[in-house]
Design a protein around this motif. Structure first.
Motif, PDB file in Angstrom:
ATOM      1  N   PHE A 117      16.054 -40.729 -36.694  1.00  0.00           N
ATOM      2  CA  PHE A 117      17.335 -41.767 -37.078  1.00  0.00           C
ATOM      3  C   PHE A 117      17.163 -42.296 -38.393  1.00  0.00           C
ATOM      4  O   PHE A 117      18.177 -42.373 -39.216  1.00  0.00           O
ATOM      5  CB  PHE A 117      17.010 -43.037 -36.166  1.00  0.00           C
ATOM      6  CG  PHE A 117      17.827 -43.037 -34.872  1.00  0.00           C
ATOM      7  CD1 PHE A 117      19.049 -43.426 -34.468  1.00  0.00           C
ATOM      8  CD2 PHE A 117      17.177 -42.283 -33.644  1.00  0.00           C
ATOM      9  CE1 PHE A 117      19.810 -43.189 -33.164  1.00  0.00           C
ATOM     10  CE2 PHE A 117      17.513 -42.078 -32.391  1.00  0.00           C
ATOM     11  CZ  PHE A 117      19.057 -42.622 -32.339  1.00  0.00           C
ATOM     12  N   ILE A 118      15.832 -42.457 -39.085  1.00  0.00           N
ATOM     13  CA  ILE A 118      15.681 -42.799 -40.317  1.00  0.00           C
ATOM     14  C   ILE A 118      16.209 -41.774 -41.696  1.00  0.00           C
ATOM     15  O   ILE A 118      17.147 -42.102 -42.213  1.00  0.00           O
ATOM     16  CB  ILE A 118      14.337 -43.370 -40.703  1.00  0.00           C
ATOM     17  CG1 ILE A 118      13.965 -44.580 -39.648  1.00  0.00           C
ATOM     18  CG2 ILE A 118      14.107 -43.478 -42.187  1.00  0.00           C
ATOM     19  CD1 ILE A 118      12.478 -44.558 -40.017  1.00  0.00           C
ATOM     20  N   SER A 119      15.690 -40.601 -41.306  1.00  0.00           N
ATOM     21  CA  SER A 119      16.359 -39.562 -41.980  1.00  0.00           C
ATOM     22  C   SER A 119      17.892 -39.142 -41.791  1.00  0.00           C
ATOM     23  O   SER A 119      18.425 -39.118 -43.050  1.00  0.00           O
ATOM     24  CB  SER A 119      15.612 -38.145 -41.637  1.00  0.00           C
ATOM     25  OG  SER A 119      15.905 -37.138 -42.329  1.00  0.00           O
ATOM     26  N   ALA A 120      18.432 -39.195 -40.717  1.00  0.00           N
ATOM     27  CA  ALA A 120      19.910 -39.055 -40.604  1.00  0.00           C
ATOM     28  C   ALA A 120      20.772 -40.091 -41.264  1.00  0.00           C
ATOM     29  O   ALA A 120      21.776 -39.911 -41.906  1.00  0.00           O
ATOM     30  CB  ALA A 120      20.359 -38.888 -39.110  1.00  0.00           C
ATOM     31  N   SER A 121      20.117 -41.371 -41.185  1.00  0.00           N
ATOM     32  CA  SER A 121      20.956 -42.483 -41.928  1.00  0.00           C
ATOM     33  C   SER A 121      20.895 -42.409 -43.233  1.00  0.00           C
ATOM     34  O   SER A 121      21.908 -42.535 -44.064  1.00  0.00           O
ATOM     35  CB  SER A 121      20.187 -43.865 -41.463  1.00  0.00           C
ATOM     36  OG  SER A 121      20.357 -44.003 -40.025  1.00  0.00           O
ATOM     37  N   ILE A 122      19.835 -42.134 -44.053  1.00  0.00           N
ATOM     38  CA  ILE A 122      19.613 -41.781 -45.365  1.00  0.00           C
ATOM     39  C   ILE A 122      20.632 -40.538 -45.653  1.00  0.00           C
ATOM     40  O   ILE A 122      21.343 -40.668 -46.554  1.00  0.00           O
ATOM     41  CB  ILE A 122      18.231 -41.723 -45.861  1.00  0.00           C
ATOM     42  CG1 ILE A 122      17.545 -42.907 -45.634  1.00  0.00           C
ATOM     43  CG2 ILE A 122      17.979 -41.192 -47.217  1.00  0.00           C
ATOM     44  CD1 ILE A 122      15.812 -42.686 -45.911  1.00  0.00           C
ATOM     45  N   ILE A 123      20.700 -39.493 -45.096  1.00  0.00           N
ATOM     46  CA  ILE A 123      21.382 -38.234 -45.640  1.00  0.00           C
ATOM     47  C   ILE A 123      22.974 -38.308 -45.404  1.00  0.00           C
ATOM     48  O   ILE A 123      23.649 -38.192 -46.152  1.00  0.00           O
ATOM     49  CB  ILE A 123      20.961 -37.012 -44.460  1.00  0.00           C
ATOM     50  CG1 ILE A 123      19.518 -36.712 -45.088  1.00  0.00           C
ATOM     51  CG2 ILE A 123      21.771 -35.900 -44.753  1.00  0.00           C
ATOM     52  CD1 ILE A 123      18.970 -35.513 -44.191  1.00  0.00           C
ATOM     53  N   THR A 124      22.951 -39.329 -44.323  1.00  0.00           N
ATOM     54  CA  THR A 124      24.706 -39.564 -43.887  1.00  0.00           C
ATOM     55  C   THR A 124      25.044 -40.400 -45.015  1.00  0.00           C
ATOM     56  O   THR A 124      26.268 -40.185 -45.702  1.00  0.00           O
ATOM     57  CB  THR A 124      24.801 -40.194 -42.579  1.00  0.00           C
ATOM     58  OG1 THR A 124      24.314 -39.411 -41.756  1.00  0.00           O
ATOM     59  CG2 THR A 124      26.391 -40.679 -42.217  1.00  0.00           C
ATOM     60  N   VAL A 125      24.401 -41.712 -45.366  1.00  0.00           N
ATOM     61  CA  VAL A 125      24.595 -42.713 -46.365  1.00  0.00           C
ATOM     62  C   VAL A 125      24.951 -41.764 -47.847  1.00  0.00           C
ATOM     63  O   VAL A 125      25.890 -42.073 -48.653  1.00  0.00           O
ATOM     64  CB  VAL A 125      23.894 -43.778 -46.303  1.00  0.00           C
ATOM     65  CG1 VAL A 125      24.510 -44.539 -47.537  1.00  0.00           C
ATOM     66  CG2 VAL A 125      24.374 -44.454 -45.035  1.00  0.00           C
ATOM     67  N   GLY A 126      23.824 -41.265 -47.979  1.00  0.00           N
ATOM     68  CA  GLY A 126      23.728 -40.497 -49.523  1.00  0.00           C
ATOM     69  C   GLY A 126      24.946 -39.480 -49.634  1.00  0.00           C
ATOM     70  O   GLY A 126      25.341 -39.506 -50.708  1.00  0.00           O
ATOM     71  N   SER A 127      25.078 -38.628 -48.494  1.00  0.00           N
ATOM     72  CA  SER A 127      26.208 -37.703 -48.597  1.00  0.00           C
ATOM     73  C   SER A 127      27.445 -38.326 -48.866  1.00  0.00           C
ATOM     74  O   SER A 127      28.274 -37.763 -49.625  1.00  0.00           O
ATOM     75  CB  SER A 127      26.049 -36.402 -47.463  1.00  0.00           C
ATOM     76  OG  SER A 127      26.168 -37.083 -46.137  1.00  0.00           O
ATOM     77  N   TRP A 128      27.749 -39.250 -48.052  1.00  0.00           N
ATOM     78  CA  TRP A 128      29.010 -39.915 -48.070  1.00  0.00           C
ATOM     79  C   TRP A 128      29.260 -40.601 -49.339  1.00  0.00           C
ATOM     80  O   TRP A 128      30.561 -40.716 -49.829  1.00  0.00           O
ATOM     81  CB  TRP A 128      28.932 -41.065 -47.045  1.00  0.00           C
ATOM     82  CG  TRP A 128      30.383 -41.394 -46.383  1.00  0.00           C
ATOM     83  CD1 TRP A 128      31.359 -41.237 -47.213  1.00  0.00           C
ATOM     84  CD2 TRP A 128      30.712 -41.825 -45.032  1.00  0.00           C
ATOM     85  NE1 TRP A 128      32.546 -41.801 -46.376  1.00  0.00           N
ATOM     86  CE2 TRP A 128      32.136 -41.900 -45.185  1.00  0.00           C
ATOM     87  CE3 TRP A 128      29.964 -42.157 -43.789  1.00  0.00           C
ATOM     88  CZ2 TRP A 128      32.739 -42.409 -43.713  1.00  0.00           C
ATOM     89  CZ3 TRP A 128      30.600 -42.336 -42.823  1.00  0.00           C
ATOM     90  CH2 TRP A 128      32.055 -42.715 -42.677  1.00  0.00           C
ATOM     91  N   TRP A 129      28.128 -41.153 -49.994  1.00  0.00           N
ATOM     92  CA  TRP A 129      28.524 -41.499 -51.576  1.00  0.00           C
ATOM     93  C   TRP A 129      28.398 -40.500 -52.593  1.00  0.00           C
ATOM     94  O   TRP A 129      29.120 -40.497 -53.236  1.00  0.00           O
ATOM     95  CB  TRP A 129      27.300 -42.590 -51.639  1.00  0.00           C
ATOM     96  CG  TRP A 129      27.418 -43.377 -52.926  1.00  0.00           C
ATOM     97  CD1 TRP A 129      28.067 -43.943 -53.547  1.00  0.00           C
ATOM     98  CD2 TRP A 129      26.378 -43.071 -54.022  1.00  0.00           C
ATOM     99  NE1 TRP A 129      28.004 -44.571 -54.613  1.00  0.00           N
ATOM    100  CE2 TRP A 129      26.722 -43.936 -54.974  1.00  0.00           C
ATOM    101  CE3 TRP A 129      25.262 -42.372 -54.452  1.00  0.00           C
ATOM    102  CZ2 TRP A 129      26.069 -44.228 -56.323  1.00  0.00           C
ATOM    103  CZ3 TRP A 129      24.593 -42.487 -55.322  1.00  0.00           C
ATOM    104  CH2 TRP A 129      24.921 -43.421 -56.490  1.00  0.00           C
ATOM    105  N   LEU A 130      27.523 -39.466 -52.509  1.00  0.00           N
ATOM    106  CA  LEU A 130      27.448 -38.607 -53.418  1.00  0.00           C
ATOM    107  C   LEU A 130      28.446 -37.371 -53.503  1.00  0.00           C
ATOM    108  O   LEU A 130      28.944 -36.950 -54.603  1.00  0.00           O
ATOM    109  CB  LEU A 130      26.178 -37.869 -53.322  1.00  0.00           C
ATOM    110  CG  LEU A 130      24.852 -38.906 -53.968  1.00  0.00           C
ATOM    111  CD1 LEU A 130      23.499 -37.989 -53.738  1.00  0.00           C
ATOM    112  CD2 LEU A 130      25.008 -38.980 -55.375  1.00  0.00           C
ATOM    113  N   PHE A 131      28.944 -37.066 -52.403  1.00  0.00           N
ATOM    114  CA  PHE A 131      29.866 -35.851 -52.409  1.00  0.00           C
ATOM    115  C   PHE A 131      31.162 -36.109 -53.202  1.00  0.00           C
ATOM    116  O   PHE A 131      31.442 -35.378 -53.934  1.00  0.00           O
ATOM    117  CB  PHE A 131      30.041 -35.338 -50.852  1.00  0.00           C
ATOM    118  CG  PHE A 131      29.163 -34.516 -50.328  1.00  0.00           C
ATOM    119  CD1 PHE A 131      27.798 -34.251 -51.114  1.00  0.00           C
ATOM    120  CD2 PHE A 131      29.183 -34.100 -49.017  1.00  0.00           C
ATOM    121  CE1 PHE A 131      26.631 -33.617 -50.374  1.00  0.00           C
ATOM    122  CE2 PHE A 131      28.319 -32.864 -48.480  1.00  0.00           C
ATOM    123  CZ  PHE A 131      26.922 -33.050 -49.285  1.00  0.00           C
ATOM    124  N   PRO A 132      31.785 -37.220 -52.955  1.00  0.00           N
ATOM    125  CA  PRO A 132      33.134 -37.433 -53.388  1.00  0.00           C
ATOM    126  C   PRO A 132      32.752 -37.559 -55.212  1.00  0.00           C
ATOM    127  O   PRO A 132      33.540 -37.136 -55.977  1.00  0.00           O
ATOM    128  CB  PRO A 132      33.500 -38.785 -53.070  1.00  0.00           C
ATOM    129  CG  PRO A 132      32.989 -38.738 -51.671  1.00  0.00           C
ATOM    130  CD  PRO A 132      31.600 -38.396 -51.832  1.00  0.00           C
TER     131      PRO A 132
END
Length: 572
Positions: A117-132
């Protein structure tokens, strides 16, 4: 003549299917031989060897097909989840050292469930912010949530091939147990994400996601335990071995596979079901078969798991040279501004350079990202792809660190003992962190499930995500896998038995005390005193106390019914 032509065409089609399967099996045999020869190599292990052989075989096939394809077989998530994954997970449960696993059960659950849960949250938020910001657009909210789950699934094979459970039992148990629970949690969380309404993400949606997760987790576990107990009871009461040992082996294999398929049919987690089914069969059913069947089951299940793992790594190496996906990712991603699109009925965009095209995009309620195909944009596309790959690897490192080190501190607090050093030292934590950096077959399968249809996609964004996943798996397995042996030799230089490890199974003075379960045959005051002693033990050493009373309950009630010796053997 018509019937003759039909039979001839049918024979030709069968021949076309037999040839690639035969070639793949031959390459699989080559992997086994080379893996054996590299057994003592400092840098390379069998999984890395399989990936490298797959890359070489893919390059040869690509050359012979004149750049058309690098595949012998087409990957399908159904092939993976139905045929390859069950023997791997079942063998993990069947071969697990149950004493170490359950003594460290809370720590394993912390890493395998809360850590995901911790890892998935960080990867989800980080990719949502970085990819665009990197120019990689086109993913939906559900895709970003799936990306966090996909890249939270670990592959600890490389580390387990270096660690020895007799020399570092607690470390091996944690890495092994977390690897299986992590995969199961990732799949359960992935399935739960597919059911939620991502158009309105709020606190209620998050609570629904957590509720669906724990429902799937608990029901899948209960189903696996039920199948394991039913199998053990059947083997004990019917005693198949008096006529044929083959039936004993067959009933264990078929019941395990049936538990997995029934879980998938009920939309539960087959991984959790077959894992706990394997644990229960090893704990009870294994003692109800003949001696020859005990030896056979160990080797048969290990062989099936080993071949399936090698098959997967071999295919990953071949899929790295899939030209179709690389061609699909040769697009330039333009992040559009919805405020501008809403002001115009059409938008005219011209891409300069050779092969440029003019796109007219009419206004609509659901706009999709603008993709301009241009030969002059290939370098930018490659840069965008590599930037997104680099960001994923960085997020994996951060997510893993954010889960391992805080949870290790909490685990040391839960497993505290008077006048003793922490059970998880900093070196152990570093090795556990490193073991979870590699990504493997589950990440590949979940990515294919999310971004393809039957292994095929014509959407450039989806193709880019498949390519990203394959690159991440290759990079983490090869680079981090190469460095695993040197790192462990450096962190544990003498390879001696860790004092903390060896003392895990030692008895506590309180274990020698007469602390049975509460009895109706004794006075109320005696039961109250025992309850107070038990409560004191639970507060001082919660993990040990739970394990202590489970062993007493197991010896008193479970083993007489389902089989097994009345005291837990050291091996299990």
């Amino acid at each position: 003549m018509g019937m003759f032509e039909f039979i001839r065409n049918l024979a030709d089609q069968q021949h076309e299917r037999v040839v690639p399967i035969s070639v793949f099996v031959a390459i699989l045999c080559l992997c086994l031989v080379i893996g054996h020869l590299l057994e003592d190599n400092r840098w390379v292990n069998e999984s890395i060897a399989a990936i490298l052989i797959g890359c070489i075989a893919g390059a040869v096939i690509l050359f012979l097909s004149k750049g058309k394809s690098s595949h012998i077989l087409r990957f399908s998530e159904e092939l993976f989840f139905i045929y390859l994954l069950p023997p791997i997970i079942f063998n993990a449960g069947f071969q697990v050292k149950k004493k170490q696993f359950f003594q460290n059960f809370i720590t394993i659950m912390l890493f395998g469930v809360i850590g995901v849960f911790i890892s998935a949250s960080i990867i989800t938020v980080g990719s949502w912010w970085l990819f665009p910001k990197l120019g990689f657009v086109g993913l939906t909210a559900r895709d970003y949530l799936a990306v966090g789950t996909i890249f939270s699934s670990t592959d600890t094979v490389c580390t387990l091939q270096v660690l020895h459970q007799d020399e570092t039992p607690i470390l091996y148990s944690l890495v092994f147990g977390e690897g299986v629970v992590n995969d199961a949690t990732s799949v359960v969380l992935f399935n739960a994400i597919q059911k939620i309404d991502v158009t309105r993400v709020n606190s209620r949606t998050i609570l629904q996601l957590i509720g669906d997760f724990f429902y799937l987790f608990s029901t899948s576990t209960a189903l696996g335990v039920t199948f394991g107990l039913v199998t053990a009871y059947s083997l004990k009461t019917l005693y198949f071995g008096r006529h044929s040992t083959v039936r004993e082996l067959a009933i264990m294999v078929l019941m395990a596979y049936l538990s997995y398929m029934l879980a998938e049919l009920l939309e539960l987690s087959g991984i959790l079901t077959v894992f706990f089914c394997g644990i229960l069969m090893s704990h009870y059913a294994w003692h109800n078969v003949t001696e020859s069947s005990r030896i056979t089951t160990r080797h048969i299940f290990a062989m099936m798991s080993f071949v399936a793992e090698t098959f997967i790594f071999l295919y990953v190496g071949m899929d790295a040279l899939d030209m179709e996906k690389w061609k699909m990712t040769r697009v330039r991603f333009y992040a559009y501004l919805s405020s501008f699109l809403n002001q115009f009925t059409s938008v005219h965009l011209t891409a300069s350079g050779i092969g440029s095209v003019l796109l007219v995009i009419e206004k609509s309620n659901s706009m999709s990202p603008i993709l301009l195909h241009s030969q002059s944009d290939c370098s930018l596309c490659f840069g965008t792809l590599m930037s997104s790959f680099g960001s994923i690897v960085l997020l994996i490192l951060l997510g893993r660190a954010a889960s391992v080190f805080p949870l290790s501190a909490f685990s040391n607090y839960m497993n505290r003992r008077p006048q003793r050093s922490p059970s998880l030292t900093f070196k152990h934590q570093v090795i556990i962190w490193w073991a979870g950096l590699m990504r493997g077959a589950v990440s590949i399968a979940l990515a294919f499930k999310q971004f393809t249809y039957s292994g095929v996609t014509w959407d450039p964004v989806n193709a880019a995500m498949i390519t990203n996943t394959i690159i991440v798996v290759l990079f983490t397995t090869l680079v981090f896998g190469f460095l695993t042996k040197p790192l462990i030799y450096y962190m544990l230089p003498h390879r001696v038995i860790d004092k903390n490890d060896s003392s895990v199974g030692s008895k506590s003075p309180k274990e020698d005390m007469a602390l049975p379960l509460l009895s109706f045959e004794e006075s109320v005051s005696t039961n109250i005193l025992r309850a107070k002693d038990s409560l004191t033990m639970l507060i001082e050493r919660p993990v040990y106390t739970v394990h202590f009373y489970w062993r007493k309950f197991d010896d008193t009630y479970m083993r007489p019914i389902f089989g097994g010796p009345l005291s837990s053997p050291p091996e299990c």
